[in-house]
Design a protein around this motif. Structure first.
Motif, PDB file in Angstrom:
ATOM      1  N   ASP A  31     -18.931 -25.621  38.041  1.00  0.00           N
ATOM      2  CA  ASP A  31     -18.781 -24.571  37.043  1.00  0.00           C
ATOM      3  C   ASP A  31     -19.307 -25.050  35.695  1.00  0.00           C
ATOM      4  O   ASP A  31     -19.786 -26.182  35.556  1.00  0.00           O
ATOM      5  CB  ASP A  31     -17.321 -24.133  36.945  1.00  0.00           C
ATOM      6  CG  ASP A  31     -16.376 -25.268  36.609  1.00  0.00           C
ATOM      7  OD1 ASP A  31     -16.853 -26.389  36.367  1.00  0.00           O
ATOM      8  OD2 ASP A  31     -15.157 -25.033  36.593  1.00  0.00           O
ATOM      9  N   ARG A  32     -19.232 -24.172  34.741  1.00  0.00           N
ATOM     10  CA  ARG A  32     -19.727 -24.498  33.396  1.00  0.00           C
ATOM     11  C   ARG A  32     -18.976 -25.699  32.814  1.00  0.00           C
ATOM     12  O   ARG A  32     -19.556 -26.534  32.125  1.00  0.00           O
ATOM     13  CB  ARG A  32     -19.569 -23.287  32.490  1.00  0.00           C
ATOM     14  CG  ARG A  32     -20.052 -23.563  31.081  1.00  0.00           C
ATOM     15  CD  ARG A  32     -20.062 -22.323  30.282  1.00  0.00           C
ATOM     16  NE  ARG A  32     -21.104 -21.471  30.859  1.00  0.00           N
ATOM     17  CZ  ARG A  32     -21.557 -20.374  30.313  1.00  0.00           C
ATOM     18  NH1 ARG A  32     -21.055 -19.964  29.179  1.00  0.00           N
ATOM     19  NH2 ARG A  32     -22.497 -19.663  30.885  1.00  0.00           N
ATOM     20  N   GLY A  33     -17.691 -25.794  33.130  1.00  0.00           N
ATOM     21  CA  GLY A  33     -16.894 -26.913  32.632  1.00  0.00           C
ATOM     22  C   GLY A  33     -17.403 -28.262  33.114  1.00  0.00           C
ATOM     23  O   GLY A  33     -17.410 -29.243  32.365  1.00  0.00           O
ATOM     24  N   GLN A  34     -17.825 -28.325  34.375  1.00  0.00           N
ATOM     25  CA  GLN A  34     -18.378 -29.584  34.894  1.00  0.00           C
ATOM     26  C   GLN A  34     -19.677 -29.938  34.178  1.00  0.00           C
ATOM     27  O   GLN A  34     -19.930 -31.108  33.877  1.00  0.00           O
ATOM     28  CB  GLN A  34     -18.617 -29.490  36.396  1.00  0.00           C
ATOM     29  CG  GLN A  34     -17.359 -29.517  37.208  1.00  0.00           C
ATOM     30  CD  GLN A  34     -17.642 -29.456  38.697  1.00  0.00           C
ATOM     31  OE1 GLN A  34     -18.719 -29.810  39.149  1.00  0.00           O
ATOM     32  NE2 GLN A  34     -16.663 -28.996  39.450  1.00  0.00           N
ATOM     33  N   LEU A  35     -20.492 -28.924  33.908  1.00  0.00           N
ATOM     34  CA  LEU A  35     -21.754 -29.188  33.209  1.00  0.00           C
ATOM     35  C   LEU A  35     -21.497 -29.627  31.770  1.00  0.00           C
ATOM     36  O   LEU A  35     -22.172 -30.522  31.255  1.00  0.00           O
ATOM     37  CB  LEU A  35     -22.655 -27.961  33.263  1.00  0.00           C
ATOM     38  CG  LEU A  35     -23.069 -27.532  34.674  1.00  0.00           C
ATOM     39  CD1 LEU A  35     -23.879 -26.252  34.631  1.00  0.00           C
ATOM     40  CD2 LEU A  35     -23.838 -28.634  35.385  1.00  0.00           C
ATOM     41  N   ILE A  36     -20.498 -29.021  31.139  1.00  0.00           N
ATOM     42  CA  ILE A  36     -20.119 -29.463  29.794  1.00  0.00           C
ATOM     43  C   ILE A  36     -19.561 -30.887  29.856  1.00  0.00           C
ATOM     44  O   ILE A  36     -19.845 -31.719  28.992  1.00  0.00           O
ATOM     45  CB  ILE A  36     -19.111 -28.481  29.163  1.00  0.00           C
ATOM     46  CG1 ILE A  36     -19.803 -27.148  28.873  1.00  0.00           C
ATOM     47  CG2 ILE A  36     -18.488 -29.061  27.897  1.00  0.00           C
ATOM     48  CD1 ILE A  36     -18.868 -26.026  28.475  1.00  0.00           C
ATOM     49  N   ALA A  83     -26.765 -32.904  36.403  1.00  0.00           N
ATOM     50  CA  ALA A  83     -26.673 -31.509  35.956  1.00  0.00           C
ATOM     51  C   ALA A  83     -27.770 -30.662  36.592  1.00  0.00           C
ATOM     52  O   ALA A  83     -27.507 -29.561  37.080  1.00  0.00           O
ATOM     53  CB  ALA A  83     -26.752 -31.439  34.433  1.00  0.00           C
ATOM     54  N   ARG A  87     -27.052 -27.757  39.393  1.00  0.00           N
ATOM     55  CA  ARG A  87     -27.470 -26.365  39.154  1.00  0.00           C
ATOM     56  C   ARG A  87     -28.381 -25.860  40.265  1.00  0.00           C
ATOM     57  O   ARG A  87     -28.372 -24.677  40.593  1.00  0.00           O
ATOM     58  CB  ARG A  87     -28.192 -26.243  37.815  1.00  0.00           C
ATOM     59  CG  ARG A  87     -27.337 -26.442  36.605  1.00  0.00           C
ATOM     60  CD  ARG A  87     -26.439 -25.295  36.364  1.00  0.00           C
ATOM     61  NE  ARG A  87     -27.242 -24.101  36.128  1.00  0.00           N
ATOM     62  CZ  ARG A  87     -26.809 -23.001  35.608  1.00  0.00           C
ATOM     63  NH1 ARG A  87     -25.554 -22.922  35.250  1.00  0.00           N
ATOM     64  NH2 ARG A  87     -27.579 -21.968  35.436  1.00  0.00           N
ATOM     65  N   SER A  95     -20.872 -29.725  43.458  1.00  0.00           N
ATOM     66  CA  SER A  95     -19.712 -30.459  42.945  1.00  0.00           C
ATOM     67  C   SER A  95     -19.666 -31.877  43.514  1.00  0.00           C
ATOM     68  O   SER A  95     -19.231 -32.814  42.835  1.00  0.00           O
ATOM     69  CB  SER A  95     -18.417 -29.717  43.288  1.00  0.00           C
ATOM     70  OG  SER A  95     -18.351 -28.507  42.573  1.00  0.00           O
TER      71      SER A  95
END
Length: 121
Positions: A31-36, A83, A87, A95
């Motif tokens: 999710d976006r949180g993992q990428l952040i 990342a 994606r 993940s």
């Protein structure tokens, strides 16, 4: 090398690895949180790299320059690579990629620190 920066980089990476593992077990894509989280880990690694280069310029440095530079370049490239690959794989395997890379980062950081301590030590 700065022990506090090493600890921060390792802890951030391991926390993100745990988060990625939880997403994998729950069959969730990254999710976006993992990428952040990968961006935060990358920022910590860049600060660590800058501190190492400043110390090196100040006269302290590794015994094996080639090995040290190789670990340093690899370390800085791992989070962006994770990342991009995560994606590209919008399934639970994305993940897994985040998890595995975040488990490799502490190993590379420790090896980087070991090559630094050979010279100082």
């Amino acid at each position: 090398m700065n022990g506090l920066l090493v600890t921060i980089a390792i802890v951030a990476s391991l926390v993100l690895a745990g988060w990625g593992l939880l997403a994998t077990v729950r069959n969730r894509p990254p999710d976006r949180g993992q990428l952040i989280g990968l961006a935060v880990v990358e920022a910590a690694l860049l600060v660590l790299t800058a501190a190492a280069l400043v110390a090196w310029a100040g006269g302290d440095g590794p015994a094996e320059v080639g090995t040290f530079v190789g670990y340093l370049v690899t370390l800085v490239c791992l989070p962006p690579l994770a990342a991009v690959l995560a994606r590209m794989e919008p399934t639970r395997w994305g993940s897994v990629i985040v998890t595995v890379v975040c488990l490799v980062i502490p190993v590379v950081v420790v090896r980087l620190q070991q090559t630094w301590q050979v010279a100082g030590g």
